[in-house]
Design a protein around this motif. Structure first.
Motif, PDB file in Angstrom:
ATOM      1  N   ASP A   7       3.564  -7.946  -8.363  1.00  0.00           N
ATOM      2  CA  ASP A   7       4.540  -8.876  -8.353  1.00  0.00           C
ATOM      3  C   ASP A   7       5.351  -8.410  -9.659  1.00  0.00           C
ATOM      4  N   GLY A   8       6.514  -8.301  -9.403  1.00  0.00           N
ATOM      5  CA  GLY A   8       7.587  -7.930 -10.372  1.00  0.00           C
ATOM      6  C   GLY A   8       7.737  -6.442 -10.611  1.00  0.00           C
ATOM      7  N   ARG A   9       7.007  -5.715  -9.993  1.00  0.00           N
ATOM      8  CA  ARG A   9       6.868  -4.140 -10.296  1.00  0.00           C
ATOM      9  C   ARG A   9       8.089  -3.559  -9.353  1.00  0.00           C
ATOM     10  N   ARG A  10       8.668  -2.766  -9.827  1.00  0.00           N
ATOM     11  CA  ARG A  10       9.788  -1.915  -9.065  1.00  0.00           C
ATOM     12  C   ARG A  10       8.952  -0.706  -8.415  1.00  0.00           C
ATOM     13  N   LEU A  11       9.222  -0.435  -7.178  1.00  0.00           N
ATOM     14  CA  LEU A  11       8.501   0.819  -6.623  1.00  0.00           C
ATOM     15  C   LEU A  11       9.443   1.554  -5.800  1.00  0.00           C
ATOM     16  N   LEU A  62       0.650  -1.264   0.025  1.00  0.00           N
ATOM     17  CA  LEU A  62       0.020   0.095   0.239  1.00  0.00           C
ATOM     18  C   LEU A  62       0.782   1.200   0.056  1.00  0.00           C
ATOM     19  N   LEU A  63       1.726   1.391   0.848  1.00  0.00           N
ATOM     20  CA  LEU A  63       2.430   2.776   1.102  1.00  0.00           C
ATOM     21  C   LEU A  63       3.460   2.917  -0.250  1.00  0.00           C
ATOM     22  N   PRO A  64       4.568   2.122  -0.497  1.00  0.00           N
ATOM     23  CA  PRO A  64       5.157   2.274  -1.774  1.00  0.00           C
ATOM     24  C   PRO A  64       4.466   2.335  -2.871  1.00  0.00           C
ATOM     25  N   ALA A  65       3.253   1.638  -3.241  1.00  0.00           N
ATOM     26  CA  ALA A  65       2.467   2.016  -4.390  1.00  0.00           C
ATOM     27  C   ALA A  65       1.916   3.475  -4.272  1.00  0.00           C
ATOM     28  N   LEU A  66       1.514   3.767  -3.045  1.00  0.00           N
ATOM     29  CA  LEU A  66       0.800   4.989  -2.989  1.00  0.00           C
ATOM     30  C   LEU A  66       2.056   6.193  -3.238  1.00  0.00           C
ATOM     31  N   LEU A  67       3.063   5.878  -2.774  1.00  0.00           N
ATOM     32  CA  LEU A  67       4.273   6.871  -2.923  1.00  0.00           C
ATOM     33  C   LEU A  67       4.422   6.996  -4.559  1.00  0.00           C
ATOM     34  N   THR A  68       3.881   6.194  -5.371  1.00  0.00           N
ATOM     35  CA  THR A  68       4.242   6.337  -6.850  1.00  0.00           C
ATOM     36  C   THR A  68       3.687   7.836  -7.170  1.00  0.00           C
ATOM     37  N   LEU A  69       2.600   8.049  -6.905  1.00  0.00           N
ATOM     38  CA  LEU A  69       1.949   9.259  -7.015  1.00  0.00           C
ATOM     39  C   LEU A  69       2.633  10.402  -6.441  1.00  0.00           C
ATOM     40  N   HIS A  70       3.566  10.164  -5.724  1.00  0.00           N
ATOM     41  CA  HIS A  70       4.381  11.164  -4.887  1.00  0.00           C
ATOM     42  C   HIS A  70       5.508  11.700  -5.969  1.00  0.00           C
TER      43      HIS A  70
END
Lengths: 428, 326
Positions: free
Chosen positions: A407-411, A336-344
């Motif tokens: 899975d497999g995504r770079r965040l 949740l947190l790293p994925a959300l940080l994508t928008l930042h």
């Protein structure tokens, strides 16, 4: 008497709007001191000092839509495994959904969840109760007794309450106890049997699909009932541009509605399903890119106030099936947190606004003692290196089920440490 | 006594190694591959018409038919294709095996894979099932129909039927009529025919058209007479009868009145029109017997014959790749 001091951190506290350098002292499970652009002064004896090296120190995340398999389907996920996953993801409070076996539709099951959570001692666990008996949408559940026992809101989870009369009564009755009702906006007939969003992609792939307006149709009914009853409503995951339009109009009319969306619908669109990847089979299904952009915009403007992980564990045997037979849902507590940080990192939404959607916004809505960096508040904290690159490997997730579409995504964004009531529940 | 079919050497010269391990979707193919497959299939057509049909191109190979949905014609077409090429053919019918006892599709595939088949032909009721299985097996997998997604050998045999009838496919006006929404035959045919340069039209009531069909690069008609106007080929689709009776269309008779192919509507097509149907037909629902049985316009029986030859071409080409892999 334990104490921990965080120095050299970037304090992000959406409740006060502060995002800047500082330090913070934890003592006896609560936040004892917050020093903005300053040092903490004299530290207590035996205090551990953690040099944050510029990492973000924020309130621990509050995730108000989490499913575990407990009770009834412990092979998917237990409260303990979900708690460990949450801790690893910087999530310190979770609200679990009532569609378990047995359904959380009476005070004794609410009590069971709370007792288990106390025994496990990881993150705060709050149960949501079913709005109707068995979450079947027919007869009201014992909303008042469940509220007394500690349930935080009522919902039939993935299942819409089809009967408008039942929905009206649930809204009116729950409001008299000050209990919030959450409801999934999905027209049941248009969405029956569907596993994808209607459009060119689903059409070419031969997948049974639901039109985006199925969400709007149900939301419009719910808004009308909210207007009629004067109740509050939590709209459980808005994922389409069409429904956002309705939501905006409802809010403009002064209706007491709050909306969530899921991290998955902010991160993926229907094309991510690709060659029938069942990890991307979700409920509601992934939408078009236009819808995804509209949802991001709604989070940026505050129309959508809360982001949830929609954590829904499904083991391999439920996912390694033909697309239409596979179970919907994705695990999400750890990402949740790293994925959300994508928008930042993409510069789409300021960091403090993103953090608000997963801290004080949900905490304040449900009245949870969490989500802020205030003196005397419980020391539920996450320390996160915002820039560290991470590679999501589903096999290494803590959840018992590994169904992550990431899975497999770079965040970018690595949780370094998670504290609950001052206890370290995770440390990288 | 065995004799070698005449013209065999000429056909053998047309064999080529298919560059992919699996045969899953018409959209995976390119023009050169299609041309090669059709040429090879054409050769098999003449071999199949001889008394001695038995070849040994797949000698020693095992072909497994795994049909989760009943289909007498497609399954026997693959069975015959395999046997004529000399392969050992096994038909698995999941209803009588462990699949009905709760074993998952993938477990079944892994089990069958351990029996070392070379070619696995799969039909399944779910879109994407063939692609899912292909990820789990080490043999070549042929999609014989997956849900509402694709049926690529059907499109190939349809293309062969058209090419033999008209000498070309590019420029042909082809109307695909009926239940496009649920049809894997339509999806594979649209992809293949458009690649080969045909002008494709889709005809049917809006309730039986996929969403966003306007983006399929094909004209969409809800009036059948306009839809087939001037067409060289009218391809009828099979209607799933349980979808009628008020769900997708009000009744059989109303459907036949507006979307059933009869002489009167067919008169709007080109004079030399040919009628196709993947079978089995619902006579009096989507097609009038008068049209279906008229061999001067109907290619329906040719399609069945081309089916065996086309599948022989596909099996041979996939097996050639297996040989190269050694």
């Amino acid at each position: 008497m334990s104490a921990t001091a965080f120095t050299n951190v970037r304090l992000v506290d959406p409740a006060t709007g502060y995002d800047g350098p500082g330090a913070l002292l934890v003592e006896d499970g609560v936040i004892a001191n917050v020093a903005r652009r300053a040092v903490l002064g004299k530290l207590p004896k035996g205090c551990e000092t953690i040099d944050g090296r510029g990492a973000m120190l924020a309130p621990g995340l509050v995730d108000i839509r989490v499913k575990t398999g407990e009770p009834g389907a412990e092979t998917k996920e237990t409260l303990k495994s979900a708690g460990l996953a949450a801790a690893k993801g910087g999530v310190t409070s979770i609200v679990v959904q009532p569609d378990t076996d047995p359904v959380i539709d009476e005070a004794s099951v609410v009590d069971f969840i709370l007792r288990r959570a106390r025994d496990i001692q990881l993150v705060h666990v709050y149960p949501a109760g079913a709005a109707t008996k068995g979450a079947l949408g027919q007869r009201m559940a014992e909303i008042g007794l469940m509220a007394e026992a500690g349930c935080r809101y009522v919902t039939d989870a993935d299942r819409p309450i089809v009967d408008s009369k039942v929905m009206r009564r649930v809204l009116a009755y729950a409001a008299s106890f000050g209990v919030l009702v959450a409801h999934r906006p999905a027209d049941p007939w248009l969405s029956a049997g569907a596993c994808a969003s209607e459009g060119e992609f689903a059409g070419r792939m031969g997948l049974p699909a639901v039109p985006a307006i199925a969400e709007k149709i149900m939301l419009e009914r719910d808004l009308a009932l909210v207007e009629l009853t004067g109740a509050r409503l939590l709209v459980d995951q808005v994922t389409t541009a069409a429904a956002l339009e309705s939501l905006r109009r409802g809010r403009d009319r002064g209706l007491k509605v709050t909306a969530t969306t899921s991290i998955n619908h902010l991160s993926f669109n229907e094309l991510d399903i690709g060659d029938y990847r069942t990890f991307c089979k979700l409920d509601p299904p992934l939408r078009s890119e236009d819808d995804r952009q509209a949802v991001i915009e709604a989070v940026a403007t505050g129309l959508i106030e809360i982001v949830v992980s929609a954590h829904a564990p499904a083991p391999a045997e439920d996912k390694r099936l033909p697309y239409d037979e596979a179970a919907p849902g994705a695990v999400g507590l750890e990402t949740l947190l790293p994925a959300l940080l994508t928008l930042h990192h993409e510069g789409r939404i300021p960091l403090i606004d993103l953090i608000r959607t997963v801290t004080c916004a949900p905490a304040d809505l449900l009245g949870l003692p969490a989500g802020r960096l205030a003196k005397g508040a419980p020391a539920d904290l996450v320390l996160c290196d915002l820039n560290a690159p991470i590679l999501i490997d589903a096999d290494h997730l803590t959840s018992k089920s590994k169904n992550s579409p990431f899975d497999g995504r770079r965040l970018q964004g690595k949780v370094l440490m998670t504290l609950v009531d001052g206890r370290t529940v995770y440390r990288a | 006594m065995t004799t070698t079919p005449s013209g065999l050497n000429e056909v053998l010269q047309r064999t080529f190694s298919f560059p992919k391990r699996h045969f899953l979707s018409a959209t995976d193919l390119n023009e050169v591959e299609v041309a090669n497959l059709l040429d090879l299939a054409d050769g098999f057509v003449s071999l199949n018409r001889q008394t001695s049909k038995k070849l040994d191109l797949l000698k020693g190979r095992t072909l497994m038919n795994l049909f989760f949905e009943n289909s007498t014609r497609t399954q026997s077409s693959f069975e015959l294709a395999g046997k004529r090429l000399g392969a050992d053919v096994v038909n698995m019918s999941p209803r009588s095996s462990s699949i009905s006892k709760g074993e998952t599709l993938i477990d079944t595939a892994v089990t069958l894979n351990a029996m070392q088949p070379d070619l696995l032909v799969v039909r399944h009721g779910s879109s994407g099932a063939a692609s899912l299985l292909a990820q789990k097996v080490s043999c070549s997998l042929i999609n014989a129909g997956d849900g509402q997604h694709e049926h690529p050998t059907q499109a190939l045999l349809d293309a062969l039927s058209m090419r033999r009838a008209f000498g070309r496919i590019a420029g042909l006006k082809v109307a695909i009529c009926g239940d496009v929404l649920h049809s894997r035959v339509a999806r594979s045919n649209v992809a293949l025919l458009q690649m080969l340069g045909a002008e494709v039209r889709l005809v049917g009531p809006p309730t039986l058209m996929p969403a966003a069909v306007d983006r399929w690069n094909a004209a969409v008609h809800h009036d059948m007479r306009k839809g087939i106007l001037g067409c060289d080929v009218v391809m009828m689709l099979r209607l799933q009868l349980e979808r009628m009776d008020g769900v997708m269309a009000p009744s059989h008779r109303e459907y036949f009145r507006f979307f059933g192919l009869d002489r009167e509507k067919l008169a709007f097509a080109a004079d030399h029109v040919r009628v196709m149907h993947p079978g089995p037909m619902n006579r009096g629902v989507e097609i009038d017997s008068d049209v279906a049985d008229d061999l001067s316009v109907s290619l329906i029986q040719d399609q069945v014959e081309m089916g065996v030859a086309t599948r022989m071409a596909v099996l041979t080409s996939l097996a050639a790749r297996l040989d190269n892999g050694r």
